[in-house]
Design an enzyme around this catalytic site. Structure first.
Site, mmCIF file in Angstrom:
data_model
loop_
_atom_site.group_PDB
_atom_site.id
_atom_site.type_symbol
_atom_site.label_atom_id
_atom_site.label_comp_id
_atom_site.label_asym_id
_atom_site.label_seq_id
_atom_site.Cartn_x
_atom_site.Cartn_y
_atom_site.Cartn_z
ATOM 1 N N ARG A 254 -9.826 0.962 8.187
ATOM 2 C CA ARG A 254 -9.229 -0.503 8.529
ATOM 3 C C ARG A 254 -10.072 -1.036 9.274
ATOM 4 O O ARG A 254 -10.042 -2.263 9.612
ATOM 5 C CB ARG A 254 -8.022 -0.483 9.514
ATOM 6 C CG ARG A 254 -6.559 -0.787 8.651
ATOM 7 C CD ARG A 254 -5.548 -0.523 9.839
ATOM 8 N NE ARG A 254 -4.486 -1.253 9.595
ATOM 9 C CZ ARG A 254 -3.417 -0.858 9.196
ATOM 10 N NH1 ARG A 254 -3.304 0.551 8.512
ATOM 11 N NH2 ARG A 254 -2.431 -1.533 9.058
ATOM 12 N N ARG B 222 -0.178 -9.110 13.145
ATOM 13 C CA ARG B 222 -1.219 -8.249 12.147
ATOM 14 C C ARG B 222 -1.919 -8.770 10.980
ATOM 15 O O ARG B 222 -2.692 -8.179 10.725
ATOM 16 C CB ARG B 222 0.075 -7.293 11.506
ATOM 17 C CG ARG B 222 0.895 -6.319 12.772
ATOM 18 C CD ARG B 222 2.092 -6.024 12.310
ATOM 19 N NE ARG B 222 2.194 -5.135 10.978
ATOM 20 C CZ ARG B 222 3.220 -4.855 10.319
ATOM 21 N NH1 ARG B 222 4.580 -5.477 10.523
ATOM 22 N NH2 ARG B 222 2.957 -4.198 9.268
ATOM 23 N N LYS C 30 0.673 -1.159 0.210
ATOM 24 C CA LYS C 30 0.191 0.023 -0.010
ATOM 25 C C LYS C 30 0.913 1.229 0.070
ATOM 26 O O LYS C 30 0.457 2.310 -0.876
ATOM 27 C CB LYS C 30 -0.775 -0.054 1.286
ATOM 28 C CG LYS C 30 -1.662 -1.249 1.351
ATOM 29 C CD LYS C 30 -2.615 -1.243 2.610
ATOM 30 C CE LYS C 30 -1.965 -1.235 3.995
ATOM 31 N NZ LYS C 30 -1.170 -2.368 4.120
ATOM 32 N N ARG D 182 11.908 -5.775 5.254
ATOM 33 C CA ARG D 182 11.820 -4.280 5.143
ATOM 34 C C ARG D 182 12.744 -3.348 5.935
ATOM 35 O O ARG D 182 12.893 -3.828 7.190
ATOM 36 C CB ARG D 182 10.460 -3.867 5.466
ATOM 37 C CG ARG D 182 10.246 -2.351 5.340
ATOM 38 C CD ARG D 182 8.725 -1.941 5.179
ATOM 39 N NE ARG D 182 7.834 -2.448 6.358
ATOM 40 C CZ ARG D 182 6.943 -2.185 6.455
ATOM 41 N NH1 ARG D 182 6.146 -1.613 5.609
ATOM 42 N NH2 ARG D 182 6.069 -2.832 7.370
ATOM 43 N N ARG E 120 11.454 -1.795 11.573
ATOM 44 C CA ARG E 120 10.297 -1.486 12.312
ATOM 45 C C ARG E 120 9.911 -2.310 13.448
ATOM 46 O O ARG E 120 9.805 -3.669 13.246
ATOM 47 C CB ARG E 120 8.886 -1.129 11.640
ATOM 48 C CG ARG E 120 8.809 0.068 11.024
ATOM 49 C CD ARG E 120 7.617 0.187 9.928
ATOM 50 N NE ARG E 120 6.503 -0.535 10.212
ATOM 51 C CZ ARG E 120 5.325 -0.538 9.400
ATOM 52 N NH1 ARG E 120 5.461 0.240 8.444
ATOM 53 N NH2 ARG E 120 4.220 -0.986 9.823
HETATM 54 P P1 AP5 Z 1 4.814 -1.594 1.673
HETATM 55 O O1 AP5 Z 1 4.614 -0.621 0.781
HETATM 56 O O2 AP5 Z 1 5.293 -0.842 2.921
HETATM 57 O O3 AP5 Z 1 3.461 -2.304 2.342
HETATM 58 P P2 AP5 Z 1 2.416 -1.976 3.092
HETATM 59 O O4 AP5 Z 1 0.949 -2.716 2.713
HETATM 60 O O5 AP5 Z 1 2.395 -0.445 3.014
HETATM 61 O O6 AP5 Z 1 2.784 -2.453 4.608
HETATM 62 P P3 AP5 Z 1 2.791 -1.892 6.091
HETATM 63 O O7 AP5 Z 1 3.498 -2.937 6.975
HETATM 64 O O8 AP5 Z 1 3.437 -0.513 5.983
HETATM 65 O O9 AP5 Z 1 1.083 -1.927 6.205
HETATM 66 P P4 AP5 Z 1 0.534 -1.829 7.474
HETATM 67 O O10 AP5 Z 1 -0.804 -1.761 7.083
HETATM 68 O O11 AP5 Z 1 0.914 -3.203 8.463
HETATM 69 O O12 AP5 Z 1 1.285 -0.848 8.507
HETATM 70 P P5 AP5 Z 1 0.784 0.671 8.588
HETATM 71 O O13 AP5 Z 1 2.162 1.549 8.896
HETATM 72 O O14 AP5 Z 1 -0.234 1.026 7.831
HETATM 73 O O15 AP5 Z 1 5.866 -2.643 1.210
HETATM 74 C C1 AP5 Z 1 6.420 -3.676 2.198
HETATM 75 C C2 AP5 Z 1 7.846 -4.356 1.949
HETATM 76 O O16 AP5 Z 1 7.558 -5.014 0.599
HETATM 77 C C3 AP5 Z 1 8.744 -3.042 1.671
HETATM 78 O O17 AP5 Z 1 9.953 -3.424 2.111
HETATM 79 C C4 AP5 Z 1 8.799 -2.887 0.141
HETATM 80 O O18 AP5 Z 1 9.949 -2.384 -0.159
HETATM 81 C C5 AP5 Z 1 8.349 -4.426 -0.394
HETATM 82 N N1 AP5 Z 1 7.555 -4.483 -1.496
HETATM 83 C C6 AP5 Z 1 6.450 -3.421 -1.921
HETATM 84 N N2 AP5 Z 1 6.030 -3.895 -3.048
HETATM 85 C C7 AP5 Z 1 6.637 -4.789 -3.507
HETATM 86 C C8 AP5 Z 1 6.553 -5.648 -4.629
HETATM 87 N N3 AP5 Z 1 5.737 -5.446 -5.517
HETATM 88 N N4 AP5 Z 1 7.625 -6.765 -5.149
HETATM 89 C C9 AP5 Z 1 8.634 -6.922 -3.920
HETATM 90 N N5 AP5 Z 1 8.573 -6.182 -2.567
HETATM 91 C C10 AP5 Z 1 7.698 -5.233 -2.447
HETATM 92 O O19 AP5 Z 1 0.381 0.627 10.157
HETATM 93 C C11 AP5 Z 1 1.109 -0.053 11.357
HETATM 94 C C12 AP5 Z 1 0.267 0.093 12.463
HETATM 95 O O20 AP5 Z 1 -0.530 1.415 12.702
HETATM 96 C C13 AP5 Z 1 -0.965 -0.733 12.454
HETATM 97 O O21 AP5 Z 1 -0.324 -2.163 12.910
HETATM 98 C C14 AP5 Z 1 -1.775 -0.358 13.369
HETATM 99 O O22 AP5 Z 1 -1.485 -0.494 15.009
HETATM 100 C C15 AP5 Z 1 -1.800 1.078 13.343
HETATM 101 N N6 AP5 Z 1 -2.544 1.545 12.423
HETATM 102 C C16 AP5 Z 1 -2.424 2.130 11.109
HETATM 103 N N7 AP5 Z 1 -3.443 2.758 10.745
HETATM 104 C C17 AP5 Z 1 -4.494 2.376 11.246
HETATM 105 C C18 AP5 Z 1 -5.841 2.343 11.405
HETATM 106 N N8 AP5 Z 1 -6.580 3.023 10.221
HETATM 107 N N9 AP5 Z 1 -6.642 2.106 12.165
HETATM 108 C C19 AP5 Z 1 -5.930 1.403 13.448
HETATM 109 N N10 AP5 Z 1 -4.790 1.473 13.669
HETATM 110 C C20 AP5 Z 1 -4.034 1.731 12.617
#
Ligand code: AP5
Length: 217
Positions: free
Chosen positions: A90, A173, A15, A129, A162
């Site tokens: 979410r 997660r 994402k 990552r 992270r």
């Molecule tokens: P990346 O692009 O970072 O993937 P992502 O889907 O953004 O993954 P996240 O782990 O950031 O998502 P998340 O939803 O768990 O975390 P968030 O920060 O939102 O890619 C991941 C890796 O893969 C990278 O190394 C990248 O280089 C690689 N990659 C990407 N595309 C690729 C491809 N095509 N091929 C190969 N490699 C690839 O949330 C963190 C925490 O915050 C949550 O757990 C929760 O506690 C809280 N939180 C955030 N939003 C909310 C909400 N709305 N409500 C409640 N709690 C929330």
């Protein structure tokens, strides 16, 4: 026309990567709730302290905190011309709150892009990552390594893993996604906004699919 886009998918689905590409290539501003919450932690704000308890354990931060944070930020002029929400909504409660927020502004969403990626691939992506402490640039130890291990190509900052990317938290997660976020897909399917996208292949290949689902702005 302003494009208002949501990205939904499990942790590691790409994402953040795709939202940044939409921002760079189409000028649609990214709003990532994960990044906002991590910034709040770094600032030591009360929101950051409250959020840390949930994030480090791989749980969702309570809806009311996140909804308030998003509503405040979406009100800033930078998002008046559209946005790509990465990591929000979410839960179905967050999705309903977003609809209400946009309705108050006379706006509505254009597309909700969901990503499907096999669980084993998600784990590989997250466990490898690395993020820059200086500029938040993202790398992967195998798929997108920096030229010098643990050093950011762009700013020379130190790369770190992270807290929630350690293997035991990754599993939690992914389970939270299945139970709490997957119902959001059905909510948007019923609203005829859902664009289901294959999240495998290179980031450029995925972006070609994403770009085809986003109306020209
Ligand atoms: P990346 O692009 O970072 O993937 P992502 O889907 O953004 O993954 P996240 O782990 O950031 O998502 P998340 O939803 O768990 O975390 P968030 O920060 O939102 O890619 C991941 C890796 O893969 C990278 O190394 C990248 O280089 C690689 N990659 C990407 N595309 C690729 C491809 N095509 N091929 C190969 N490699 C690839 O949330 C963190 C925490 O915050 C949550 O757990 C929760 O506690 C809280 N939180 C955030 N939003 C909310 C909400 N709305 N409500 C409640 N709690 C929330």
């Amino acid at each position: 026309m302003a494009a208002r886009v949501v990205m939904v998918g499990p942790p590691g689905a790409g994402k953040g990567t795709q939202a940044r590409m939409l921002q760079t290539q189409r000028g649609i501003h990214q709003l990532s709730t994960g990044d906002m919450l991590r910034a709040a932690q770094q600032n030591g704000s009360p929101l950051g302290r409250e959020a840390r308890r949930f994030m480090d354990e791989g749980k969702l931060v309570p809806d009311d905190l996140v909804i308030r944070m998003v509503e405040e930020r979406l009100g800033s002029p930078e998002y008046a011309g559209g946005f790509v929400l990465d990591g929000f909504p979410r839960t179905v409660a967050q999705a309903k709150a977003l609809d209400a927020m946009l309705a108050r502004r006379g706006e509505r969403l254009d597309a909700v892009i969901s990503f499907s990626v096999p669980r084993a691939e998600l784990i590989r992506r997250l466990a490898g990552r690395r993020v820059c402490r200086g500029c938040s640039a993202m790398y992967h130890v195998h798929f997108d390594p920096p030229a010098t291990p643990d050093v950011c190509d762009r700013c020379g900052g130190q790369l770190y893993q992270r807290e929630d990317d350690h293997e035991e938290t990754i599993g939690r997660r992914l389970d939270v996604y299945e139970h709490e976020t997957q119902p959001v897909l059905e909510y948007y399917r019923v609203a005829k906004l859902l664009r289901e996208t294959q999240g495998t292949g290179t980031a450029d290949e995925v972006f070609a699919r994403v770009a085809a689902s986003v109306p020209a702005s």
